[in-house]
Write a protein that holds these residues in place. Structure first.
Motif, PDB file in Angstrom:
ATOM      1  N   ASN A 132       9.363  -0.848  -9.642  1.00  0.00           N
ATOM      2  CA  ASN A 132       8.016  -1.420  -9.683  1.00  0.00           C
ATOM      3  C   ASN A 132       7.662  -1.917 -11.083  1.00  0.00           C
ATOM      4  N   LEU A 133       8.112  -1.198 -12.114  1.00  0.00           N
ATOM      5  CA  LEU A 133       7.894  -1.680 -13.474  1.00  0.00           C
ATOM      6  C   LEU A 133       8.615  -3.006 -13.693  1.00  0.00           C
ATOM      7  N   GLY A 134       9.852  -3.082 -13.196  1.00  0.00           N
ATOM      8  CA  GLY A 134      10.605  -4.321 -13.323  1.00  0.00           C
ATOM      9  C   GLY A 134       9.967  -5.469 -12.562  1.00  0.00           C
ATOM     10  N   TYR A 135       9.504  -5.188 -11.341  1.00  0.00           N
ATOM     11  CA  TYR A 135       8.848  -6.230 -10.546  1.00  0.00           C
ATOM     12  C   TYR A 135       7.605  -6.742 -11.252  1.00  0.00           C
ATOM     13  N   MET A 136       6.806  -5.828 -11.802  1.00  0.00           N
ATOM     14  CA  MET A 136       5.577  -6.234 -12.481  1.00  0.00           C
ATOM     15  C   MET A 136       5.875  -7.111 -13.691  1.00  0.00           C
TER      16      MET A 136
END
Length: 276
Positions: A53-57
């Motif tokens: 999720n950090l990467g997606y954001m």
């Protein structure tokens, strides 16, 4: 009325039985939460959920912002064509996207393996190699999400006072200088608000993306498995509603804490950019 169904979270603290109902089922406290916390894979799936999720954001925000700026620079004649083509993937279900992905990654007839074979390289069994999937999932998520996110930022750019750009042109500012000194600073409140909302879902992974795209291949669980997919597989065999409710409550509570913490941090830095 939206808060009345929240009464159902009590199921997370009970040994729910259909014949006894919610109120009649036995109270067992936090035992349902042990299903997740005592699991050997708890750390792995929690790590994957948060890091993905950090990467997606980060990737989606940077790329969508860049595309929005480019949309603002192109001719208005072609703008609607670009907007339509970019936002179309957003409305596709993950099942459809999984078939598109499989067309690229299939071991025998996939486009990528065909290209590798033509270049003299060995074919790759993508669905049996876990190491490739952090890149694949980020690319697929970006392809599906960038159109909608870019249009949100583009709408924000259209709301910027045109006189700021006119004044910058009179002063001799170049396009890049206007982007860095006008566009991005003006979009900062919007970017922060969207990031705060995204942080709230950091602990709630995208089930469709992580279940359908890797085809639920057991060989890729080390890098594709998240809390949602793990709980689905476990509960589809056990069928325990109380356990599912406990994990859902855990994810929602952590998400709420993350939103409040992120908003508090932003408010301390700049009160005008906070969500509440």
């Amino acid at each position: 009325m939206a808060y009345i169904p929240m009464f159902g979270v009590i199921v997370a603290f009970k040994n729910y039985r259909y014949d006894k109902g919610i109120l009649g089922s036995d109270w067992i406290g936090f035992k349902n939460f042990e299903f997740l916390f005592k699991s050997e894979t708890a750390f792995r799936i929690t790590r994957n959920t948060v890091l993905y999720n950090l990467g997606y954001m980060a990737v989606t925000t940077i790329c969508a912002l860049a595309v929005a700026i480019l949309l603002n620079e192109i001719s208005k004649k072609w703008l609607k064509i670009y907007q339509t083509s970019m936002i179309l993937p957003f409305f596709l279900s993950w099942v459809v996207v999984s078939y598109i992905t499989n067309a690229f990654l299939d071991h025998q007839n996939g486009f990528l393996n065909g290209w590798l074979a033509a270049m003299g390289f060995e074919k790759v069994q993508w669905y049996f190699n876990a190491k490739y999937w952090p890149f694949i999932l980020n690319i697929v998520h970006l392809w599906k999400a960038i159109g909608f996110s870019a249009l949100v930022y583009y709408a924000g750019i259209l709301g910027i006072d045109a006189e700021l750009y006119e004044a910058a042109r009179i002063d001799g500012a170049k396009r890049w200088q206007m982007v860095t000194n006008i566009t991005i600073p003006q979009l900062t409140p919007l970017i922060i608000i969207l990031l705060i909302l995204s942080i709230g879902n950091m602990f709630r992974g995208d089930f469709g993306l992580h279940f359908f795209i890797p085809n639920n291949s057991g060989m890729t669980y080390s890098t594709t498995d998240i809390i949602d997919t793990y709980i689905y597989r476990a509960l589809s065999e056990v069928g325990d509603i109380s356990m599912a409710s406990a994990v859902g409550l855990y994810q929602s509570f952590v998400g709420f804490v993350l939103v409040v913490t992120a908003n508090y941090t932003v408010r301390k830095i700049n009160d005008e950019n906070s969500l509440f």
